[in-house]
Design an enzyme around this catalytic site. Structure first.
Site, PDB file in Angstrom:
ATOM      1  N   ASP A   1       0.802  -1.220   0.000  1.00  0.00           N
ATOM      2  CA  ASP A   1       0.000   0.000   0.000  1.00  0.00           C
ATOM      3  C   ASP A   1       0.841   1.278   0.000  1.00  0.00           C
ATOM      4  O   ASP A   1       0.581   2.208  -0.763  1.00  0.00           O
ATOM      5  CB  ASP A   1      -0.928  -0.003   1.218  1.00  0.00           C
ATOM      6  CG  ASP A   1      -1.636   1.321   1.400  1.00  0.00           C
ATOM      7  OD1 ASP A   1      -2.433   1.680   0.521  1.00  0.00           O
ATOM      8  OD2 ASP A   1      -1.368   2.004   2.409  1.00  0.00           O
TER       9      ASP A   1
ATOM     10  N   ASP B   1       4.890   0.621   3.954  1.00  0.00           N
ATOM     11  CA  ASP B   1       4.938  -0.655   4.667  1.00  0.00           C
ATOM     12  C   ASP B   1       4.754  -1.798   3.672  1.00  0.00           C
ATOM     13  O   ASP B   1       4.872  -1.596   2.464  1.00  0.00           O
ATOM     14  CB  ASP B   1       3.853  -0.687   5.754  1.00  0.00           C
ATOM     15  CG  ASP B   1       2.479  -0.282   5.196  1.00  0.00           C
ATOM     16  OD1 ASP B   1       2.227  -0.538   3.991  1.00  0.00           O
ATOM     17  OD2 ASP B   1       1.666   0.281   5.955  1.00  0.00           O
TER      18      ASP B   1
ATOM     19  N   TYR C   1      -7.771   2.659   6.912  1.00  0.00           N
ATOM     20  CA  TYR C   1      -8.604   3.019   5.761  1.00  0.00           C
ATOM     21  C   TYR C   1     -10.068   2.797   6.108  1.00  0.00           C
ATOM     22  O   TYR C   1     -10.719   1.890   5.585  1.00  0.00           O
ATOM     23  CB  TYR C   1      -8.204   2.202   4.524  1.00  0.00           C
ATOM     24  CG  TYR C   1      -6.894   2.646   3.900  1.00  0.00           C
ATOM     25  CD1 TYR C   1      -6.839   3.789   3.103  1.00  0.00           C
ATOM     26  CD2 TYR C   1      -5.726   1.943   4.119  1.00  0.00           C
ATOM     27  CE1 TYR C   1      -5.647   4.211   2.537  1.00  0.00           C
ATOM     28  CE2 TYR C   1      -4.526   2.348   3.555  1.00  0.00           C
ATOM     29  CZ  TYR C   1      -4.501   3.481   2.765  1.00  0.00           C
ATOM     30  OH  TYR C   1      -3.315   3.910   2.206  1.00  0.00           O
TER      31      TYR C   1
ATOM     32  N   GLU D   1       5.263  10.083   3.388  1.00  0.00           N
ATOM     33  CA  GLU D   1       4.862   8.743   2.947  1.00  0.00           C
ATOM     34  C   GLU D   1       4.028   8.804   1.669  1.00  0.00           C
ATOM     35  O   GLU D   1       3.034   9.526   1.604  1.00  0.00           O
ATOM     36  CB  GLU D   1       4.076   8.012   4.029  1.00  0.00           C
ATOM     37  CG  GLU D   1       3.777   6.557   3.642  1.00  0.00           C
ATOM     38  CD  GLU D   1       3.171   5.746   4.784  1.00  0.00           C
ATOM     39  OE1 GLU D   1       3.316   4.513   4.760  1.00  0.00           O
ATOM     40  OE2 GLU D   1       2.567   6.349   5.686  1.00  0.00           O
TER      41      GLU D   1
END
Length: 618
Positions: free
Chosen positions: A162, A165, A322, A569
């Protein structure tokens, strides 16, 4: 003695004749005058005149044709002169130095597009192909799903990680694949022009191949699907090794990666159905694979409709990372994509149901109205269904809600313009679609894509613009909005920083990403062993080319710190919107959209009129 008269009669010569020479001469002169009084043919003239006195012929016999000597001479002369001139001109042309007109250099959007697509190569999980072209990545997590007892989930290898990670979240990743497919359907010519069409198709197929593993794709009815592979919950001070507690290269992961599935997850099922349906249009020339995707999309959408519920409502990790706020928008979104993929009007009837649109929030507005994201697809569905009205105009019974969606799309586009105050902007000009909350860029790129796409829709429909109240705005205004936002991301901002890694000279060097931050040096760092790389102040040893980071704050500030994921990120869903916006803005404006491909499976809106009657015969 007798001789022969050359004029045709006998000539008698008497040897005994004693006439004088004068008499004979006089007689011959008389004969000459008599002969000349008769017409002579050419043969006779040649005998008389001899070769030196013969007249030139007026014609030339070429064997198969007789032509005038004058014409023949002129023709041959003209040909010789023309050949000489042609050779002379050719010689001059070859001697003159040539100026090679090279193609103009690619624009910034095309250059950024090449890099943005590479991010997906770096995020691949499973057995990597030889041409992955990311030197510091290798095959990883090849045992995903194998430890599960379920007969359905024996193989969950593949897909995409995703973000920074190694978790595979199906909800945002399926939205990412839907967005990528949408961009290919609309702008395949631009992908082709940039040389990236095959690449983007490979990226999409890598995702859809994995989705087909996450449910029983051969069945017509299912009762559960995979939502997530891997774990990241560190609440309560847990020290159990997982994808967030550990800082490891994906290739070195040795801890258990649990599989999370769900049986009441309408939002996830409908979004995955949208991803497979959109991809089936991308791969329509591969009929076997396309039909497999369509079948999977039908099965998933039926599951979503039959077993209602939010996938993140059961207290799973999804609620932390999410969280889905509703599944009604996915019903509209998924129904629209299934209609385009199948041509089945039942899906269009569902997507244009007023009650469904009401539940999805189409009529009550709100602070996030018009903001397309991995959670809320309503704005995307409104634009997608406005397309149907603009180009096919199906009329009753769909016109009511289609016209409503069309008007709402116009309102959304108005809200993007600086003259309106629906959304604030930073001093540097970045629109605050998430109202100053962290990680703003993922929403900005989606809006840039919708604005550019809608302007191209209007251009293709020969509509010069749209109204915001009493004021008329041209499609150029929408495109300018998209350009200013993407230009900000590419470096036209107060910090003069590109927020796409590897683009330009000044970009984030401390991206929050495990694989990019740990060197590939044949040393395996264990769960905690990689923490030193996480906390290091040194730049990442590996460049995560094309990654769009989370972005600046509401004051245009940015901290290039690896441990602050709200700044540094990147995510799969964010980069998908970036790719879509970049390809829409890239190259020339003239190719525009592909008006027809998305309608490939849609039957004619109106029945074919009957043939005219036979002519009347008395």
């Amino acid at each position: 003695m007798y001789g022969r008269d050359p004029w045709g009669g006998p000539l008698e010569i008497n040897a005994a004749d004693s006439a004088t020479d004068d008499d004979r001469s006089r007689n011959l002169q008389d004969l000459d005058r008599a002969a000349l009084s008769r017409p002579l043919d050419e043969t006779q003239q040649s005998w008389l005149l001899g070769p030196g006195e013969q007249k030139k012929k007026k014609y030339v016999d070429l064997g198969c044709i007789i032509v005038s000597r004058k014409i023949f001479v002129w023709t041959v002369g003209t040909l010789l002169v023309s050949a000489f001139l042609a050779g002379f001109i050719t010689l001059i042309v070859k001697m003159v130095p040539r100026h090679h007109h090279s193609h103009p250099p690619p624009d910034n959007y095309t250059l950024a597009l090449h890099k943005a697509l590479m991010f997906f190569n770096a995020q691949r999980s499973g057995k990597l192909p030889k041409h992955n072209n990311v030197s510091w990545r290798g095959s990883s997590c090849l045992d995903d799903g194998k430890s599960e007892n379920s007969p359905i989930y024996k193989d969950l290898v593949g897909g995409y990680y995703d973000a920074g990670d190694a978790i595979k979240f199906n909800f945002p990743s399926s939205f990412a694949m839907t967005m990528l497919s949408w961009s290919v359907i609309e702008y395949s010519a631009k992908y082709e022009a940039s040389g990236e069409l095959n690449h983007i198709k490979e990226i999409i197929k890598w995702g859809t191949d994995y989705f087909l593993k996450t449910f029983n794709n051969s069945a017509d009815t299912i009762d559960r699907i995979v939502a997530q592979v891997g774990s990241g919950d560190t609440s309560g001070g847990s020290t159990t090794p997982n994808d967030h507690y550990c800082w490891m290269r994906p290739e070195d992961i040795d801890y258990k990666r649990p599989v999370t599935d769900c049986s009441s997850c309408s939002d996830l099922g409908a979004e995955m159905a949208a991803a497979l349906a959109a991809a089936s249009i991308v791969f329509k020339d591969n009929k076997v694979y396309s039909q497999k995707l369509v079948h999977g999309a039908r099965t998933l959408f039926k599951f979503a409709r039959d077993q209602r519920g939010r996938y993140s409502a059961s207290g799973s990790e999804a609620a932390i990372f999410y969280n889905s706020t509703s599944y009604w928008d996915e019903f509209v979104w998924g129904g629209a994509w299934l209609y385009y993929a199948t041509g089945n009007s039942s899906y269009l009837q569902l997507a244009t149901t007023r009650g469904l649109a009401k539940h999805a929030g189409a009529f009550w507005g709100g602070p996030d109205y018009g903001v397309l994201s991995w959670d809320n697809k309503l704005a995307g569905a409104q634009v997608l269904l406005s397309r149907l009205r603009l180009f096919l105009s199906p009329g009753y019974p769909y016109e009511d809600i289609l016209s409503t969606f069309h008007n709402q799309t116009n309102i959304i586009m108005c809200s993007y313009l600086p003259i309106f105050t629906t959304f604030n902007r930073t001093k540097g000009g970045l629109i605050q679609l998430n109202h100053g909350r962290p990680q703003p860029l993922q929403y900005v790129v989606n809006a840039a894509f919708l604005a550019t796409l809608y302007s191209d829709y209007l251009d293709a429909a020969d509509t010069p613009g749209w109204y915001c109240g009493p004021n008329f705005y041209s499609t150029d205004v929408l495109r300018e909005f998209a350009k200013t936002q993407i230009d900000y991301i590419l470096g036209k901002n107060p910090r003069k920083m590109s927020y796409i890694v590897g683009f330009g000279n000044h970009y984030p060097r401390h991206t929050h990403h495990r694989g990019a931050s740990i060197p590939k040096n044949k040393i395996k760092y264990n769960c905690k062993g990689g923490w030193k790389w996480r906390d290091s102040s040194k730049p990442n040893p590996n460049t995560l080319v094309g990654a769009m980071v989370a972005g600046p704050d509401k004051h245009d500030g940015f901290h290039d710190v690896r441990t602050n994921y709200n700044y540094t990120e990147p995510t799969l869903a964010g980069n998908a919107g970036l790719v879509a916006a970049l390809v829409a803005l890239s190259g020339d404006r003239t190719p525009g959209i592909d008006k027809n491909t998305i309608f490939s499976a849609v039957p004619p809106m109106f029945p074919t009129p009957p043939p005219p009657p036979a002519p009347w015969k008395p």
